[in-house]
Enzyme design. Structure first.
Site, mmCIF file in Angstrom:
data_model
loop_
_atom_site.group_PDB
_atom_site.id
_atom_site.type_symbol
_atom_site.label_atom_id
_atom_site.label_comp_id
_atom_site.label_asym_id
_atom_site.label_seq_id
_atom_site.Cartn_x
_atom_site.Cartn_y
_atom_site.Cartn_z
ATOM 1 N N LYS A 11 0.793 -1.156 -0.074
ATOM 2 C CA LYS A 11 0.154 0.119 -0.036
ATOM 3 C C LYS A 11 0.788 1.321 -0.019
ATOM 4 C CE LYS A 11 -3.231 2.952 0.688
ATOM 5 N NZ LYS A 11 -4.295 3.450 -0.657
ATOM 6 N N ASN A 15 0.974 4.137 -3.098
ATOM 7 C CA ASN A 15 0.874 5.611 -2.648
ATOM 8 C C ASN A 15 2.063 6.529 -3.231
ATOM 9 O OD1 ASN A 15 -1.461 4.562 -1.190
ATOM 10 N ND2 ASN A 15 -1.135 5.969 0.392
ATOM 11 N N GLU A 18 1.554 6.737 -6.853
ATOM 12 C CA GLU A 18 0.199 7.671 -6.977
ATOM 13 C C GLU A 18 0.893 9.074 -7.167
ATOM 14 O OE1 GLU A 18 -2.870 9.358 -3.760
ATOM 15 O OE2 GLU A 18 -2.976 7.277 -4.065
ATOM 16 N N TYR A 19 2.016 9.239 -6.035
ATOM 17 C CA TYR A 19 2.706 10.668 -6.101
ATOM 18 C C TYR A 19 3.218 11.013 -7.344
ATOM 19 C CZ TYR A 19 2.459 11.588 -0.966
ATOM 20 O OH TYR A 19 2.174 12.391 0.345
ATOM 21 N N LYS A 89 0.630 13.440 3.241
ATOM 22 C CA LYS A 89 0.346 12.710 4.546
ATOM 23 C C LYS A 89 1.420 11.650 5.002
ATOM 24 C CE LYS A 89 -4.915 12.593 4.435
ATOM 25 N NZ LYS A 89 -6.035 11.987 4.692
ATOM 26 N N ARG A 116 6.241 18.301 -4.043
ATOM 27 C CA ARG A 116 5.146 18.750 -3.101
ATOM 28 C C ARG A 116 5.817 19.816 -1.810
ATOM 29 N NH1 ARG A 116 0.487 14.529 -2.107
ATOM 30 N NH2 ARG A 116 0.424 13.715 -4.265
ATOM 31 N N ARG A 280 36.505 9.433 -4.720
ATOM 32 C CA ARG A 280 36.359 8.852 -3.375
ATOM 33 C C ARG A 280 37.727 8.502 -3.014
ATOM 34 N NH1 ARG A 280 33.330 4.743 -2.483
ATOM 35 N NH2 ARG A 280 32.664 5.511 -0.441
#
Length: 305
Positions: A11, A15, A18-19, A89, A116, A280
Site C-alpha cells: 500500500k 501511494n 500515486e505521487y 500525509k 510537493r 572517493r
C-alpha cells in the site's frame, strides 16, 4: 500480499507511485498551459481524448473533470483559483526513505515528493519570482511552439514516464520482498491495483501480463512489450522533445526529467561512476575496482614532485 507487514508495504508503494503519477500529469498540464498557451477546458478535452487509449486511468479521467469544473464565485476554471501548495500525509516520503535504505532507485517518486515540498514554500517562491530571471514565456493564450506537435509529444512523454515510474515502483517491491522475505507476487499486485485503487489504469493489465511472461522479471523496462513501446521513435522523440521544450521555457519538469534520466541511466552500459570512485579514492582512500582485473585497488593520486 505476504507475511507480517507485506500488505502495508504494498500500500505504501502504491501511494508512492500515486505521487509520481499525479506529478507527471501536473507537469504535462503546466507545460500545455504555460508553454502551449492552452486553457484549462482545452486541456480537459485533451486528457479526455487520451483517456480513450493507452493512458486510460482513473487519474486521467478525474483530471479532465477537474479541469472542466467552473468556480461559481469567479466564473473561472476552479483549478485556476486553487492555491498551488500541495499537501501530503507521508506515504510518498516513506516510500522514498525506504528506497534509500534498500538501494532501490525511484527518482520519479522522489521528484514528486520534492515537488510537493517546494510547492509548500509559497511565500518564498512568490518573493523569488520577483528577482530571479528565467526565459521569457509566451503571453497568456499564445505559444512559442507548434501546439499540435507539443500535444502529440506530451502524450508520448506522459505514457513513457508512467511506464518508467511503474518500473521503478515494481522494482522497489521486488527488492523489498527479497530483503524482508515478503514473497510478494508482482503480477498479483498489479491485478489487485487494476481492480480498484487510485492508480488503477489500463497499464496495470499490461504489467500483469509482463509478469505472467516472466515471473522473475527484474525490471519492466526490459519486458519485450514495454521495451518495444518505449523504443518507438515517436515515443523517444516526443519524450525528449517535451523535456527539452520545458527546460528551454523554464518550466520545471522534475518528474518527467527524472523518468527520462532513469531510463537513459538504466540503458547505459557505462556510467560516470568510475570518476566518482576515483574522487572517493583520492580524498578518502575508499578504493575502487578495475574493469580489467579482479581485486580492490587504491592509488596515491598525489602528483610526483
Amino acid at each position: 500480499m505476504g507475511p507480517r507487514g507485506a500488505g502495508h508495504y504494498v500500500k505504501m508503494v502504491h501511494n508512492g507511485i500515486e505521487y509520481g503519477d499525479m506529478q507527471l500529469i501536473a507537469e504535462i498540464y503546466d507545460l500545455l498551459r504555460r508553454g502551449g498557451g492552452l486553457s484549462a477546458p482545452e486541456i480537459a478535452d485533451i486528457f479526455s481524448e487520451w483517456n480513450e487509449a493507452e493512458l486510460r486511468s482513473y487519474l486521467i479521467e478525474i483530471t479532465a473533470q477537474a479541469l472542466r469544473h467552473i468556480d461559481k464565485d469567479t466564473g473561472q476554471p476552479l483549478v485556476d483559483v486553487i492555491l498551488d501548495e500541495a499537501q501530503q500525509k507521508g506515504t510518498g516520503k516513506w516510500t522514498s526513505q525506504n528506497s534509500f535504505d534498500l538501494g532501490a532507485p525511484i527518482p520519479t517518486i522522489n521528484a514528486a515528493v520534492e515537488a510537493r515540498q517546494i510547492s509548500a514554500l509559497k511565500a518564498e517562491r512568490v518573493a523569488a519570482s520577483r528577482v530571479l530571471q528565467g526565459p521569457v514565456l509566451p503571453p497568456k493564450g499564445e505559444s512559442h511552439v507548434d501546439r499540435k506537435a507539443l500535444i502529440d509529444a506530451a502524450r508520448h512523454a506522459l505514457y513513457a514516464s508512467k511506464i518508467t515510474s511503474y518500473a521503478q515502483g515494481m522494482s522497489l517491491l521486488r527488492m523489498a520482498s527479497a530483503e524482508y522475505k515478503y514473497d510478494i507476487d508482482p503480477g498479483e499486485v498489479a491485478k489487485i491495483w487494476r481492480a480498484g485503487c487510485i492508480i488503477r489504469a489500463a497499464l496495470l493489465s499490461d504489467i500483469r501480463e509482463a509478469f505472467k511472461r516472466n515471473p522473475n522479471l527484474g525490471n519492466l523496462l526490459i519486458d519485450d512489450a514495454f521495451r518495444s513501446t518505449i523504443g518507438q521513435p515517436a515515443v523517444q522523440n516526443g519524450w525528449r522533445f517535451v523535456v527539452q521544450t520545458a527546460v528551454g521555457l523554464g518550466i520545471p519538469v522534475a518528474g518527467l526529467g527524472a523518468s527520462l534520466a532513469y531510463y537513459d541511466a538504466y540503458r547505459s552500459a557505462r556510467l560516470p561512476a568510475n570518476l566518482t570512485q576515483a574522487q572517493r579514492d583520492f580524498f578518502g582512500s575508499h578504493t575502487y575496482r578495475r574493469t580489467d582485473r579482479d581485486g580492490v585497488f587504491h592509488t596515491d593520486w598525489t602528483p610526483d614532485s
